[in-house]
Design a protein around this motif. Structure first.
Motif, short mmCIF file in Angstrom:
data_model
loop_
_atom_site.label_atom_id
_atom_site.label_comp_id
_atom_site.label_asym_id
_atom_site.label_seq_id
_atom_site.Cartn_x
_atom_site.Cartn_y
_atom_site.Cartn_z
N GLY A 44 111.69 73.77 -33.50
CA GLY A 44 110.56 73.64 -32.58
C GLY A 44 110.72 72.49 -31.60
O GLY A 44 111.77 72.33 -30.96
N ASN A 45 109.69 71.66 -31.52
CA ASN A 45 109.69 70.57 -30.54
C ASN A 45 110.85 69.59 -30.76
O ASN A 45 111.32 68.95 -29.83
N LYS A 46 111.32 69.47 -31.99
CA LYS A 46 112.33 68.44 -32.29
C LYS A 46 113.72 68.79 -31.75
O LYS A 46 114.62 67.94 -31.73
N ALA A 47 113.88 70.04 -31.31
CA ALA A 47 115.17 70.39 -30.69
C ALA A 47 115.41 69.53 -29.45
O ALA A 47 116.55 69.18 -29.13
N SER A 73 110.16 69.95 -42.39
CA SER A 73 109.77 69.47 -41.06
C SER A 73 110.69 70.00 -39.97
O SER A 73 111.86 70.29 -40.19
N ASN A 74 110.12 70.10 -38.80
CA ASN A 74 110.89 70.50 -37.62
C ASN A 74 112.09 69.58 -37.42
O ASN A 74 113.18 70.03 -37.07
N TRP A 75 111.88 68.29 -37.61
CA TRP A 75 112.94 67.33 -37.33
C TRP A 75 114.14 67.56 -38.25
O TRP A 75 115.30 67.57 -37.82
N ALA A 187 100.08 65.24 -32.73
CA ALA A 187 100.90 64.01 -32.77
C ALA A 187 101.11 63.60 -34.23
O ALA A 187 100.15 63.40 -34.97
N GLY A 188 102.38 63.52 -34.63
CA GLY A 188 102.72 63.07 -35.98
C GLY A 188 103.37 61.70 -35.89
O GLY A 188 102.72 60.65 -35.95
N SER A 189 104.69 61.69 -35.72
CA SER A 189 105.38 60.41 -35.53
C SER A 189 105.24 59.93 -34.08
O SER A 189 105.64 58.83 -33.75
N CYS A 190 104.69 60.76 -33.23
CA CYS A 190 104.26 60.42 -31.84
C CYS A 190 105.38 60.41 -30.81
O CYS A 190 105.13 60.09 -29.63
N GLY A 191 106.59 60.77 -31.19
CA GLY A 191 107.69 60.79 -30.22
C GLY A 191 107.48 61.83 -29.13
O GLY A 191 107.80 61.59 -27.95
N THR A 192 106.94 62.97 -29.51
CA THR A 192 106.72 64.04 -28.53
C THR A 192 105.71 63.59 -27.48
O THR A 192 105.94 63.70 -26.27
N MET A 193 104.60 63.06 -27.96
CA MET A 193 103.55 62.64 -27.00
C MET A 193 104.03 61.45 -26.16
O MET A 193 103.75 61.38 -24.95
N GLU A 277 99.49 72.45 -40.32
CA GLU A 277 99.46 70.99 -40.31
C GLU A 277 99.37 70.39 -38.90
O GLU A 277 98.72 69.37 -38.70
N TYR A 278 100.05 71.03 -37.97
CA TYR A 278 100.13 70.46 -36.62
C TYR A 278 99.39 71.34 -35.59
O TYR A 278 98.36 70.95 -35.06
N GLY A 279 99.98 72.51 -35.32
CA GLY A 279 99.47 73.34 -34.23
C GLY A 279 98.01 73.73 -34.41
O GLY A 279 97.22 73.70 -33.45
N VAL A 301 102.88 74.59 -28.02
CA VAL A 301 103.13 75.21 -29.33
C VAL A 301 104.42 74.58 -29.86
O VAL A 301 105.50 74.78 -29.28
N THR A 302 104.31 73.80 -30.94
CA THR A 302 105.44 72.96 -31.33
C THR A 302 106.28 73.55 -32.46
O THR A 302 107.30 72.97 -32.82
N GLY A 303 105.85 74.66 -33.04
CA GLY A 303 106.68 75.26 -34.09
C GLY A 303 106.12 74.99 -35.47
O GLY A 303 104.95 75.23 -35.72
N ALA A 314 104.79 68.81 -44.25
CA ALA A 314 105.97 68.42 -43.46
C ALA A 314 105.81 66.99 -42.96
O ALA A 314 104.82 66.35 -43.25
N ALA A 315 106.80 66.48 -42.22
CA ALA A 315 106.66 65.15 -41.63
C ALA A 315 107.31 65.12 -40.27
O ALA A 315 108.24 65.82 -40.04
C1 LIG Z 1 105.35 71.57 -35.95
C2 LIG Z 1 105.23 70.19 -35.46
N1 LIG Z 1 104.40 69.95 -34.45
C3 LIG Z 1 104.21 68.70 -33.96
C4 LIG Z 1 104.89 67.64 -34.51
C5 LIG Z 1 104.60 66.27 -33.96
O1 LIG Z 1 105.67 65.73 -33.28
P1 LIG Z 1 105.87 64.14 -33.30
O2 LIG Z 1 106.35 63.77 -34.67
O3 LIG Z 1 106.88 63.90 -32.25
O4 LIG Z 1 104.55 63.54 -33.00
C6 LIG Z 1 105.79 67.84 -35.56
C7 LIG Z 1 106.51 66.72 -36.18
O5 LIG Z 1 107.25 66.88 -37.12
C8 LIG Z 1 105.96 69.16 -36.06
O6 LIG Z 1 106.79 69.41 -37.09
#
Ligand SMILES: Cc1ncc(COP(=O)(O)O)c(C=O)c1O
Length: 315
Positions: A44-47, A73-75, A187-193, A277-279, A301-303, A314-315
Motif C-alpha cells: 500500500g502506501n509504504k511502497a 503491516s504495510n511497511w 496517520a500511524g507513524s506519520c511518515g505519509t502525512m 485499523e487505518y482506512g 486509500v492506503t491499503g 498492524a503497525a
Molecule cells: C494501511 C495503512 N494505512 C495507513 C498507515 C499510516 O501510515 P504512516 O505510518 O505513514 O502514518 C499505515 C501504516 O502502517 C498502514 O499500514
C-alpha cells in the motif's frame, strides 16, 4: 544529507478516481487516490517510502536491510517484497508471537529466501525498537553492513515518497479538472502525512490535510509531522516553504460501530475494502466532519490488505 535516488518499484501513478455513490451518500465530492494498488508486496502506501529507502540503502553500500513493525503491516510487506525484488538480504523484527502456520498472512514472508524474521514475543509495538538495535549491532559484529530503518519506515527519507506523490496528485487533479479543498488519510507513524505536508509546503494553495491519528496521541503526531516534514524539505534543500493547513484528529480509541459503518459504506457504494485499523478510521473521521467540508475531497486509500482478514494489530 542529499536526497537518495528513488528505486522505481511501485506501479505509479496509482489511479485517482471519482467516487460517485459514496459522494452522493455523504453529500460531498469525494475522489479516491488508490494507493492500495501500488503493487509492492501488498505494501500500500509504504511502497512509496520503500522506493527511497532502497535508494538510500544502495548509496550507503549496505548489504542487509534491517527494519520492523507489525506482523501484518504495510511497511513490513513493502520492505520484504522490495528487498526480495532487489536481491538484498532483509532482517525483520515483528512484535508479538509467530502465529501458527496456515493461520495468517505472515506465512507469505516465509516464501522469501532473502528474509530472516524475528518476533519480540511481546504484544507491545515499541518492543520492536530494542530488538532492532540488537540485531543491527550483531550484524555489524559479524562484519555485515546493515541499513536500518525504524518501525513503520517513517522518517525524512521515507517521507520523500509522499512529497513526490503530491506532484503526482496535482498532475492527475489538473488533468481531471478538480481542485481539492481537503484530503483525508490515516496517520500511524506519520511518515505519509509528513510527506504530504512537505509536498504541499513546496507550493501555494494546496488542500487542507487531515489525518486520523490511530496509534499515537495527537500532540505526538503533530510533533512528528512537523519534524519529519521539515527534515524532508531540508534534504531536498527547499528554501521557500509555503504555509499548509493541516490537522490531526484523535482516533486512538475509535467506536467500533462507527468504524464498521464506514467500512461498510465504502464497500457497498464503491466496492473498495478499507482495513479496520487505518482506512476505516479515516473515513469515519471524514464522515464526522463532512458538514464542515466545502469542496472536493481526496480520500487516500492506503491499503492494509492483510489487516482486512484479521481485525487490528498492524503497525
Ligand atoms: C494501511 C495503512 N494505512 C495507513 C498507515 C499510516 O501510515 P504512516 O505510518 O505513514 O502514518 C499505515 C501504516 O502502517 C498502514 O499500514
Amino acid at each position: 544529507m542529499t536526497a537518495p535516488a528513488r528505486i522505481a518499484l511501485a506501479s505509479l501513478p496509482t489511479p485517482l478516481a471519482f467516487a460517485p455513490r459514496l459522494s452522493e451518500e455523504l453529500g460531498l465530492m469525494i475522489w479516491l487516490k488508490r494507493d492500495d494498488l501500488t503493487g509492492v508486496g501488498l505494501g500500500g502506501n509504504k511502497a512509496r517510502a520503500v522506493e527511497f529507502h532502497m535508494g538510500a540503502c544502495g548509496e550507503a553500500g549496505a548489504d542487509v536491510f534491517v527494519t520492523g513493525g507489525g506482523p501484518r503491516s504495510n511497511w513490513v510487506l513493502a520492505a520484504a517484497a522490495a528487498t526480495a525484488a532487489r536481491g538484498i538480504d532483509c532482517e525483520l523484527v515483528l512484535f508479538g508471537d509467530r502465529p501458527p502456520a496456515g493461520t495468517s498472512g505472515v506465512d507469505l514472508l516465509d516464501r522469501l529466501d532473502n528474509l530472516r524474521v524475528r518476533f519480540t514475543g511481546s504484544p507491545v509495538r515499541a518492543s520492536v525498537d530494542p530488538l532492532l538495535d540488537r540485531v543491527e549491532a550483531c550484524l555489524r559484529e559479524e562484519g555485515r553492513r546493515p541499513y536500518m530503518v525504524g518501525r513503520g519506515g517513517a522518517g525524512p527519507v521515507g517521507a520523500l515518497g509522499y512529497v513526490a506523490a503530491v506532484d503526482e496528485i496535482d498532475h492527475q487533479a489538473q488533468g481531471a479538472g478538480v481542485r481539492f479543498e481537503a484530503m483525508w488519510l490515516a496517520a500511524g507513524s506519520c511518515g505519509t502525512m509528513a510527506g504530504l505536508v512537505a509536498g504541499y509546503r513546496r507550493r501555494t494553495g494546496g488542500p487542507r490535510v487531515v489525518g486520523a491519528a490511530v496509534h499515537r496521541p495527537v500532540e505526538e503526531c503533530q510533533r512528528r509531522i512537523e519534524d519529519i516534514s521539515e527534515a524532508s524539505l531540508d534534504i531536498l534543500e527547499v528554501a521557500h516553504r509555503y504555509p499548509v493547513r493541516w490537522q490531526v484528529t484523535d482516533h486512538l480509541d475509535p467506536d467500533p460501530l462507527e468504524v464498521d459503518a464506514a467500512a461498510r459504506l465504502m464497500a457497498s457504494t464503491e466496492g473498495v475494502f478499507l482495513d479496520p485499523e487505518y482506512g476505516s478510521c479515516a473515513l469515519a473521521d471524514l464522515i464526522r466532519q463532512a458538514g464542515e467540508v466545502r469542496g472536493p475531497v481526496l480520500f487516500l486509500v492506503t491499503g492494509g490488505t492483510l489487516n482486512l482478514f484479521h481485525g487490528s494489530s498492524a503497525a
